[in-house]
Scaffold this motif. Structure first.
Motif, PDB file in Angstrom:
ATOM      1  N   GLN A  58       0.814  -1.034  -0.017  1.00  0.00           N
ATOM      2  CA  GLN A  58       0.071  -0.559   0.578  1.00  0.00           C
ATOM      3  C   GLN A  58       1.070   1.492  -0.148  1.00  0.00           C
ATOM      4  N   GLU A  61       2.257   1.363  -3.381  1.00  0.00           N
ATOM      5  CA  GLU A  61       1.119   2.001  -4.687  1.00  0.00           C
ATOM      6  C   GLU A  61       1.104   4.036  -4.308  1.00  0.00           C
ATOM      7  N   GLU A  68       3.472   4.660 -12.253  1.00  0.00           N
ATOM      8  CA  GLU A  68       3.494   3.994 -13.248  1.00  0.00           C
ATOM      9  C   GLU A  68       2.134   2.071 -12.795  1.00  0.00           C
ATOM     10  N   TYR A  69       3.146   2.456 -11.689  1.00  0.00           N
ATOM     11  CA  TYR A  69       3.014   0.781 -11.735  1.00  0.00           C
ATOM     12  C   TYR A  69       1.671   0.521 -10.004  1.00  0.00           C
ATOM     13  N   SER A  70       1.307   1.748 -10.037  1.00  0.00           N
ATOM     14  CA  SER A  70       0.250   1.358  -9.317  1.00  0.00           C
ATOM     15  C   SER A  70      -0.936   0.352  -9.588  1.00  0.00           C
ATOM     16  N   SER A  71      -1.362   0.303 -10.559  1.00  0.00           N
ATOM     17  CA  SER A  71      -3.012  -0.864 -11.090  1.00  0.00           C
ATOM     18  C   SER A  71      -1.983  -2.264  -9.935  1.00  0.00           C
ATOM     19  N   ASP A  72      -0.524  -2.711 -10.885  1.00  0.00           N
ATOM     20  CA  ASP A  72      -0.241  -4.167 -10.502  1.00  0.00           C
ATOM     21  C   ASP A  72       0.027  -3.676  -9.509  1.00  0.00           C
ATOM     22  N   CYS A  73       0.304  -2.773  -8.664  1.00  0.00           N
ATOM     23  CA  CYS A  73       0.230  -2.540  -6.261  1.00  0.00           C
ATOM     24  C   CYS A  73      -1.066  -2.786  -6.475  1.00  0.00           C
ATOM     25  N   ALA A  74      -2.058  -2.623  -7.020  1.00  0.00           N
ATOM     26  CA  ALA A  74      -3.115  -3.133  -6.053  1.00  0.00           C
ATOM     27  C   ALA A  74      -4.148  -4.256  -6.312  1.00  0.00           C
ATOM     28  N   ALA A  75      -3.560  -4.730  -7.707  1.00  0.00           N
ATOM     29  CA  ALA A  75      -3.884  -6.656  -7.561  1.00  0.00           C
ATOM     30  C   ALA A  75      -3.304  -6.836  -7.226  1.00  0.00           C
ATOM     31  N   TYR A  76      -2.265  -6.722  -6.942  1.00  0.00           N
ATOM     32  CA  TYR A  76      -0.936  -7.537  -5.654  1.00  0.00           C
ATOM     33  C   TYR A  76      -1.510  -6.997  -4.349  1.00  0.00           C
ATOM     34  N   GLU A  78      -4.832  -7.083  -3.662  1.00  0.00           N
ATOM     35  CA  GLU A  78      -6.254  -7.701  -3.586  1.00  0.00           C
ATOM     36  C   GLU A  78      -5.595  -8.921  -2.899  1.00  0.00           C
TER      37      GLU A  78
END
Length: 90
Positions: A58, A61, A68-76, A78
């Protein structure tokens, strides 16, 4: 109980909890305070590690440097959240 202690010493808390769940399931009597304390330690450490991982992801993120990696971090995040929820329901 021995294998639960081995798992504790090797910091394999998921295994520790699993060993202790088998003891509880197979027991026809109330569990001993030793088993109860080990189970408490196992769950505490298992959950603590996952909470720490969630907080770390978090923080990354939310860091603008890694936007630029916030969506990847959000998925991880989750994925970790689902694992945490699963472990809390054990």
């Amino acid at each position: 109980i021995f294998m639960a202690r081995v798992a504790d010493q090797s910091e394999r808390y998921e295994d520790m909890v699993q060993f202790l769940k088998e003891i509880v399931k197979d027991s026809s009597e109330d569990i001993s305070s030793d088993v109860r304390n080990l189970l408490s330690v196992g769950f505490k450490n298992l959950i603590s590690a996952q909470r720490s991982a969630y907080k770390t992801v978090q923080a990354i993120e939310q860091n603008k440097k890694y936007a630029e990696y916030s969506s990847d971090c959000a998925a991880y995040k989750e994925k970790i959240s689902k694992e945490l929820e699963t472990n809390c329901k054990k």
